[in-house]
Design a protein around this motif. Structure first.
Motif, PDB file in Angstrom:
ATOM      1  N   SER A  59       0.922  -1.127  -0.069  1.00 14.16           N
ATOM      2  CA  SER A  59      -0.040  -0.036  -0.081  1.00 14.16           C
ATOM      3  C   SER A  59       0.693   1.172  -0.122  1.00 14.16           C
ATOM      4  CB  SER A  59      -0.915   0.007   0.980  1.00 14.16           C
ATOM      5  OG  SER A  59      -1.749   1.214   1.422  1.00 14.16           O
ATOM      6  N   ASN A  60       1.893   1.256   0.944  1.00 10.24           N
ATOM      7  CA  ASN A  60       2.480   2.513   1.055  1.00 10.24           C
ATOM      8  C   ASN A  60       3.978   2.515  -0.160  1.00 10.24           C
ATOM      9  OD1 ASN A  60       1.947   3.840   3.353  1.00 10.24           O
ATOM     10  ND2 ASN A  60       1.912   1.924   4.381  1.00 10.24           N
ATOM     11  N   GLY A  61       4.093   1.565  -0.755  1.00 15.70           N
ATOM     12  CA  GLY A  61       5.397   1.301  -1.578  1.00 15.70           C
ATOM     13  C   GLY A  61       4.818   1.588  -3.218  1.00 15.70           C
ATOM     14  N   LYS A  62       3.582   2.080  -3.459  1.00 13.72           N
ATOM     15  CA  LYS A  62       3.089   2.267  -4.525  1.00 13.72           C
ATOM     16  C   LYS A  62       3.927   3.362  -5.211  1.00 13.72           C
ATOM     17  CE  LYS A  62      -1.227   2.387  -3.543  1.00 13.72           C
ATOM     18  NZ  LYS A  62      -2.450   2.795  -3.528  1.00 13.72           N
ATOM     19  N   CYS A  87       0.795  15.066  -5.171  1.00 14.71           N
ATOM     20  CA  CYS A  87       1.257  14.351  -4.402  1.00 14.71           C
ATOM     21  C   CYS A  87       0.272  13.990  -3.116  1.00 14.71           C
ATOM     22  CB  CYS A  87       2.527  15.252  -3.696  1.00 14.71           C
ATOM     23  SG  CYS A  87       4.004  15.511  -4.928  1.00 14.71           S
ATOM     24  N   ARG A  88      -0.430  14.902  -2.591  1.00 11.97           N
ATOM     25  CA  ARG A  88      -1.082  14.478  -1.615  1.00 11.97           C
ATOM     26  C   ARG A  88      -2.245  13.536  -1.792  1.00 11.97           C
ATOM     27  NH1 ARG A  88      -3.173  19.474  -1.413  1.00 11.97           N
ATOM     28  NH2 ARG A  88      -1.101  20.217  -0.478  1.00 11.97           N
ATOM     29  N   ASN A  89      -2.527  13.343  -3.152  1.00  7.53           N
ATOM     30  CA  ASN A  89      -3.851  12.456  -3.559  1.00  7.53           C
ATOM     31  C   ASN A  89      -3.170  10.966  -3.411  1.00  7.53           C
ATOM     32  OD1 ASN A  89      -5.887  14.598  -3.664  1.00  7.53           O
ATOM     33  ND2 ASN A  89      -5.412  14.833  -5.703  1.00  7.53           N
ATOM     34  N   GLN A  90      -1.986  10.996  -3.743  1.00  8.78           N
ATOM     35  CA  GLN A  90      -1.271   9.503  -3.980  1.00  8.78           C
ATOM     36  C   GLN A  90      -1.439   8.442  -2.728  1.00  8.78           C
ATOM     37  OE1 GLN A  90       0.517   8.292  -6.756  1.00  8.78           O
ATOM     38  NE2 GLN A  90      -0.626  10.115  -7.419  1.00  8.78           N
ATOM     39  N   ARG A  91      -1.301   9.258  -1.389  1.00 12.85           N
ATOM     40  CA  ARG A  91      -1.879   8.160   0.024  1.00 12.85           C
ATOM     41  C   ARG A  91      -0.490   7.223  -0.222  1.00 12.85           C
ATOM     42  NH1 ARG A  91      -6.085  10.195   2.306  1.00 12.85           N
ATOM     43  NH2 ARG A  91      -7.613  11.087   1.135  1.00 12.85           N
ATOM     44  N   SER A  92       0.601   7.588  -0.299  1.00 10.97           N
ATOM     45  CA  SER A  92       1.698   6.460  -0.376  1.00 10.97           C
ATOM     46  C   SER A  92       3.003   7.004   0.282  1.00 10.97           C
ATOM     47  CB  SER A  92       1.903   5.910  -1.926  1.00 10.97           C
ATOM     48  OG  SER A  92       2.323   7.030  -2.631  1.00 10.97           O
ATOM     49  N   ALA A  93       3.949   6.333   0.226  1.00  6.61           N
ATOM     50  CA  ALA A  93       5.139   7.076   0.758  1.00  6.61           C
ATOM     51  C   ALA A  93       5.657   8.151  -0.389  1.00  6.61           C
ATOM     52  CB  ALA A  93       6.305   5.891   0.966  1.00  6.61           C
ATOM     53  N   GLU A  99       5.576  15.537  -1.651  1.00  8.82           N
ATOM     54  CA  GLU A  99       4.830  16.625  -1.342  1.00  8.82           C
ATOM     55  C   GLU A  99       5.723  17.504  -0.320  1.00  8.82           C
ATOM     56  OE1 GLU A  99       0.895  17.777   1.251  1.00  8.82           O
ATOM     57  OE2 GLU A  99       1.500  15.652   1.109  1.00  8.82           O
ATOM     58  N   LYS A 100       6.445  16.912   0.653  1.00  6.96           N
ATOM     59  CA  LYS A 100       7.649  17.826   1.176  1.00  6.96           C
ATOM     60  C   LYS A 100       8.405  18.515   0.458  1.00  6.96           C
ATOM     61  CE  LYS A 100       7.063  15.513   5.740  1.00  6.96           C
ATOM     62  NZ  LYS A 100       5.771  14.445   5.332  1.00  6.96           N
ATOM     63  N   ALA A 101       9.009  17.684  -0.511  1.00 12.30           N
ATOM     64  CA  ALA A 101       9.924  18.105  -1.364  1.00 12.30           C
ATOM     65  C   ALA A 101       9.443  19.217  -2.161  1.00 12.30           C
ATOM     66  CB  ALA A 101      10.425  17.093  -2.245  1.00 12.30           C
ATOM     67  N   VAL A 102       8.279  19.230  -2.916  1.00 16.85           N
ATOM     68  CA  VAL A 102       7.731  20.135  -3.451  1.00 16.85           C
ATOM     69  C   VAL A 102       7.561  21.490  -2.780  1.00 16.85           C
ATOM     70  CG1 VAL A 102       5.500  21.013  -4.776  1.00 16.85           C
ATOM     71  CG2 VAL A 102       6.567  18.848  -5.271  1.00 16.85           C
TER      72      VAL A 102
END
Length: 229
Positions: A59-62, A87-93, A99-102
């Motif tokens: 789930s998180n590695g997609k 990024c926020r809509n991805q819900r993954s790692a 998202e933090k990088a952007v």
């Protein structure tokens, strides 16, 4: 007399066949004694941890290739808000990391790289949570099974010392019963060991993909951005 001997032979063969049928798995596990209780608990805990971590890592590695490409396009066009929303809509790692990088766009490249690295460490640590328990079970289960076998052997020879009845059939029967714990411990340890390393290999592959995506993202930032929003 001949008929009597034939009947005796038939009865002997029937008895041997009955004893050769073996013992059911449940009865065999019961003969392992009290050590089988923690071993069974560790076995079911191992299965739970493997399946739980496998689903969580999936789930998180997609990391879809289209996500990286779309994010790079938004960033190169200067559409930062759309990149953050993507990024926020991805819900993954990957989504949380980028998202933090952007959000750090406008700062130095070194600062953005540091943000990606720190966020990646956090996400990888989340994926690795509870894996340490599999490592512990892989080490403890075989030793616990061996303890059960040694305990059984001690009890066998203690009983012989009290009764002074050294019967090889009694010793053999007790030995095979107590060696059940060693076999069970090895099986539990093997399953936990395999699960631990397979899950770690899966996490390593995800970390490699995240690193490749981070390189592409930094490469895009070093190119001229057409406009900002």
């Amino acid at each position: 007399m001949i008929l009597l001997q034939a009947q005796t032979a038939v009865d002997s063969v029937a008895t041997s066949a009955t004893s050769a049928q073996g013992i059911s798995l449940f009865d065999l596990l019961l003969k392992g004694g009290w050590v089988m209780i923690p071993l069974l608990i560790m076995f079911f805990l191992t299965l739970f941890l493997i399946f739980e971590r496998w689903l969580a890592i999936n789930s998180n590695g997609k990391l879809e290739e289209s996500f990286i490409d779309n994010m790079k396009d938004f960033v190169q066009q200067g559409n930062i808000k759309s990149a953050e929303s993507l990024c926020r809509n991805q819900r993954s790692a990957a989504g949380r990391i980028f998202e933090k990088a952007v959000g750090r766009i406008g700062y130095s490249i070194k600062d953005i790289e540091s943000t990606i690295e720190n966020a990646s460490h956090i996400e990888i640590s989340r994926m690795e949570s509870n894996l340490a328990y599999l490592g512990v079970i892989a080490g403890i289960a075989p030793m616990l099974g061996f303890v059960g076998t040694i305990s059984g052997i001690i009890n066998i020879f203690y009983s012989i010392s009290l009764s002074n009845d050294f019967d090889i059939s009694t010793i053999a029967s007790g030995m095979y019963e107590k060696m059940v714990t060693s076999g069970a411990g090895l099986i539990v340890g093997l399953v936990a060991y395999m699960g631990y390393h397979l899950l770690n290999m899966k996490i390593d592959r995800i970390a490699l993909k995240l690193q490749a995506g981070a390189f592409d993202f930094i490469d895009v930032l070093q190119k001229p951005i057409t406009s900002r929003s």
